[in-house]
Design a protein around this motif. Sequence first.
Motif, PDB file in Angstrom:
ATOM      1  N   LYS A   2      74.766  85.138  44.486  1.00 43.08           N
ATOM      2  CA  LYS A   2      74.214  83.830  44.847  1.00 43.08           C
ATOM      3  C   LYS A   2      72.916  83.605  44.083  1.00 43.08           C
ATOM      4  N   PHE A   3      72.883  82.545  43.278  1.00 41.55           N
ATOM      5  CA  PHE A   3      71.723  82.211  42.468  1.00 41.55           C
ATOM      6  C   PHE A   3      70.942  81.068  43.103  1.00 41.55           C
ATOM      7  N   GLY A   4      69.626  81.186  43.069  1.00 39.21           N
ATOM      8  CA  GLY A   4      68.761  80.110  43.524  1.00 39.21           C
ATOM      9  C   GLY A   4      67.971  79.566  42.357  1.00 39.21           C
ATOM     10  N   VAL A  29      75.618  78.698  43.544  1.00 39.88           N
ATOM     11  CA  VAL A  29      74.279  78.268  43.157  1.00 39.88           C
ATOM     12  C   VAL A  29      73.717  77.319  44.206  1.00 39.88           C
ATOM     13  N   GLN A  40      67.038  81.230  50.975  1.00 38.79           N
ATOM     14  CA  GLN A  40      68.426  80.988  51.402  1.00 38.79           C
ATOM     15  C   GLN A  40      69.371  82.145  51.068  1.00 38.79           C
ATOM     16  N   CYS A  42      69.436  84.115  48.552  1.00 36.02           N
ATOM     17  CA  CYS A  42      69.820  84.244  47.145  1.00 36.02           C
ATOM     18  C   CYS A  42      69.528  85.651  46.624  1.00 36.02           C
ATOM     19  N   ASP A  43      70.429  86.131  45.791  1.00 35.31           N
ATOM     20  CA  ASP A  43      70.283  87.451  45.175  1.00 35.31           C
ATOM     21  C   ASP A  43      69.469  87.383  43.897  1.00 35.31           C
ATOM     22  N   ILE A  45      66.979  84.799  41.497  1.00 35.57           N
ATOM     23  CA  ILE A  45      66.192  83.570  41.420  1.00 35.57           C
ATOM     24  C   ILE A  45      65.954  83.204  39.958  1.00 35.57           C
TER      25      ILE A  45
END
Length: 230
Positions: A2-4, A29, A40, A42-43, A45
């Motif tokens: 999961k990207f933020g 994303v 949130q 995210c793994d 950033i």
Amino acid sequence: MKFGIVIFPGSNCDQDVIDVLSQTMNQQVVKLWHKDHDLQGCDFIMLPGGFSYGDYLRSGAIARFSPIMQEVIQHANRGGYVMGICNGFQILTEAGLLPGALLRNQEQKFLCKNVYIKPETKNLLPTSLLDTNKPYKIPVAHGEGRFYTDADTLKRIQDNDQVMFRYCSHDGLVTPEFDCNGSLDNIAGISNEGRNVFGMMPHPERAADPDLGNTDGKAIFESLLAGVLA
């Protein structure tokens, strides 16, 4: 994974990064607003390019104090992955997550063109799958991209294998002639000592789609994902 993607006032490359990660790389994303205090879950950033807060004072100097950066710094200090591109790189140096500084380009002009960069190591996520003998064509768009640091820090960066990319010629020659902005030792990107925070001035997200006539940047995202998901 999961990207933020952190969005500051003045960010203008955020959607490019979102499109590459979500559509090209098929990753989850989410957008993170600069006033948020929640990553949130995210793994990874990403701090995108642009002109955060209009680049007043120095590029990245105000964005470094955005509320979200408190969480980004804590995430990085826990070993979480963070990457900054162009203005994102500037923000990471201002925040102390990466060594050195990005100064005005040597010729005092804004650069917007394709350049060539050469991977210096395979021991970092964004370069783990890249060919260290191959120059990659990636666009730059910056006015303050000249990497600088003191001699002791430069030696430490080099000794620790923290240099990701150096500016070079189309056939891989790394000399001052092909250093587009006057960066110290042709440096175009680095990592921190912990190898979980990365910064680069060129824009791989602008060279990751066949419709753009160049997919050299896609290789950097593929390399990054392969290392994270391994």
